[in-house]
Scaffold this active site. Sequence first.
Site, PDB file in Angstrom:
ATOM      1  N   ASN A   1     -23.575   6.066 -26.712  1.00  0.00           N
ATOM      2  CA  ASN A   1     -23.700   6.050 -28.172  1.00  0.00           C
ATOM      3  C   ASN A   1     -22.859   4.878 -28.661  1.00  0.00           C
ATOM      4  OD1 ASN A   1     -23.644   6.441 -30.900  1.00  0.00           O
ATOM      5  ND2 ASN A   1     -22.516   8.380 -30.856  1.00  0.00           N
TER       6      ASN A   1
ATOM      7  N   GLY B   1     -13.045   9.955 -29.205  1.00  0.00           N
ATOM      8  CA  GLY B   1     -12.283   8.747 -29.523  1.00  0.00           C
ATOM      9  C   GLY B   1     -10.776   8.927 -29.486  1.00  0.00           C
TER      10      GLY B   1
ATOM     11  N   LYS C   1     -22.491   3.629 -31.530  1.00  0.00           N
ATOM     12  CA  LYS C   1     -21.913   3.780 -32.875  1.00  0.00           C
ATOM     13  C   LYS C   1     -22.064   2.458 -33.646  1.00  0.00           C
ATOM     14  CE  LYS C   1     -19.017   7.440 -31.083  1.00  0.00           C
ATOM     15  NZ  LYS C   1     -17.812   8.230 -31.163  1.00  0.00           N
TER      16      LYS C   1
ATOM     17  N   SER D   1     -14.322  11.313 -24.985  1.00  0.00           N
ATOM     18  CA  SER D   1     -13.382  10.613 -24.106  1.00  0.00           C
ATOM     19  C   SER D   1     -13.719  10.758 -22.626  1.00  0.00           C
ATOM     20  CB  SER D   1     -11.944  11.065 -24.382  1.00  0.00           C
ATOM     21  OG  SER D   1     -11.591  10.765 -25.716  1.00  0.00           O
TER      22      SER D   1
ATOM     23  N   HIS E   1     -24.519  14.292 -35.078  1.00  0.00           N
ATOM     24  CA  HIS E   1     -23.221  13.875 -34.515  1.00  0.00           C
ATOM     25  C   HIS E   1     -22.102  14.265 -35.491  1.00  0.00           C
ATOM     26  CE1 HIS E   1     -19.984  11.370 -33.008  1.00  0.00           C
ATOM     27  NE2 HIS E   1     -20.662  11.284 -31.876  1.00  0.00           N
TER      28      HIS E   1
ATOM     29  N   GLU F   1     -19.581  12.759 -36.437  1.00  0.00           N
ATOM     30  CA  GLU F   1     -19.204  11.700 -37.387  1.00  0.00           C
ATOM     31  C   GLU F   1     -20.142  11.714 -38.598  1.00  0.00           C
ATOM     32  OE1 GLU F   1     -19.054   8.497 -34.554  1.00  0.00           O
ATOM     33  OE2 GLU F   1     -17.213   9.348 -33.725  1.00  0.00           O
TER      34      GLU F   1
ATOM     35  N   GLU G   1     -19.765  18.199 -27.985  1.00  0.00           N
ATOM     36  CA  GLU G   1     -18.767  17.166 -28.266  1.00  0.00           C
ATOM     37  C   GLU G   1     -17.642  17.766 -29.102  1.00  0.00           C
ATOM     38  OE1 GLU G   1     -20.508  12.958 -27.894  1.00  0.00           O
ATOM     39  OE2 GLU G   1     -20.653  13.552 -29.974  1.00  0.00           O
TER      40      GLU G   1
HETATM   41  P1  13P Z   1     -15.821   8.671 -27.090  1.00  0.00           P
HETATM   42  O1  13P Z   1     -16.421   8.660 -25.700  1.00  0.00           O
HETATM   43  O2  13P Z   1     -15.395   7.343 -27.569  1.00  0.00           O
HETATM   44  O3  13P Z   1     -14.796   9.751 -27.227  1.00  0.00           O
HETATM   45  O4  13P Z   1     -17.029   9.091 -28.080  1.00  0.00           O
HETATM   46  C1  13P Z   1     -17.781  10.205 -27.775  1.00  0.00           C
HETATM   47  C2  13P Z   1     -18.901  10.305 -28.732  1.00  0.00           C
HETATM   48  O5  13P Z   1     -18.703  10.521 -29.911  1.00  0.00           O
HETATM   49  C3  13P Z   1     -20.255  10.104 -28.212  1.00  0.00           C
HETATM   50  O6  13P Z   1     -21.215  10.457 -29.144  1.00  0.00           O
END
Ligand code: 13P
Length: 276
Positions: free
Chosen positions: A9, A178, A11, A217, A95, A97, A172
């Site tokens: 992903n 992150g 982002k 992560s 997601h 976010e 997740e």
């Molecule tokens: P990270 O791997 O940077 O923690 O992000 C995970 C994520 O949000 C994948 O959609």
Amino acid sequence: MRQKLVVGNWKLHGGLLENQGLLNRLKQELHDLLGVDAAVCLPYVYLFQAQALLQDSSIAWGAQNVSQYTEGAFTSCISAKMVAEFGCSYTIIGHSERRALKLESNQVATKRMLNALHAGLTPIFCVGETLDERDGDMAELIVRNQMLNVVYGLDDEAFALAKKFNMVIAYEPVWAIGTGEHASPDQAQRMHAFIRMMIAERDRDFADQIRIVYGGSMTPQNAHSLLSMPDIDGGLLGRAALVAEDFIEICKIASRCYQQKKVFQEPMAAVPVFEA
Ligand code: 13P
């Protein structure tokens, strides 16, 4: 046996030049990997580039969201049908976010998922609890609530599409995204098994088939312990998806975990008995 699935992903990252370098590296290194499907979900504006670079490769591509609308006066929205025209196989839906920044509800996420399914895309439906919710012993309750629309909210026709297009669930935990802190393999396995059990409430066969991937992560250092868990069928990677070596290494680890599980599950060959 379920193949592993590793999805990047991206982002809000990328640029025409750096994408070209990264996608070409992935293309060179990720072919003939046994038991693993690899995909990248890029910003919409790079889907055309992904299609041009990846169409002869074993790497699939997808979007990071699709609109809850199909057509009309909805400035800046991008429909599922539009992204499907760029050869996308996947789209991420719900997601955390999006849920946090754009206040996307479960209902809106479900509408987006339905549009994705009707356009022939595989939705990667994200669920996960915050740290407060986990500390308050509410993690399963929250995930159950997020899963309810998927398990019970889809009518038979939509559920059949979810099966046909191999809907994916991504667990997740918000506190692991992150942060550099990941769920322990036991924590993640427990939640994945819980999600699979929920799907089995509606359809046992689909519960066996559906891929439930972990995100938060994941790195080459922790991937083996996570991906060797029985209900962890892959990873949804953020940061690690932007570093070619990390993404490639995690795909290779996923392949090894697949093969180890296969050996374990296959009946043992008969042991020859030698007469004294
Ligand atoms: P990270 O791997 O940077 O923690 O992000 C995970 C994520 O949000 C994948 O959609």
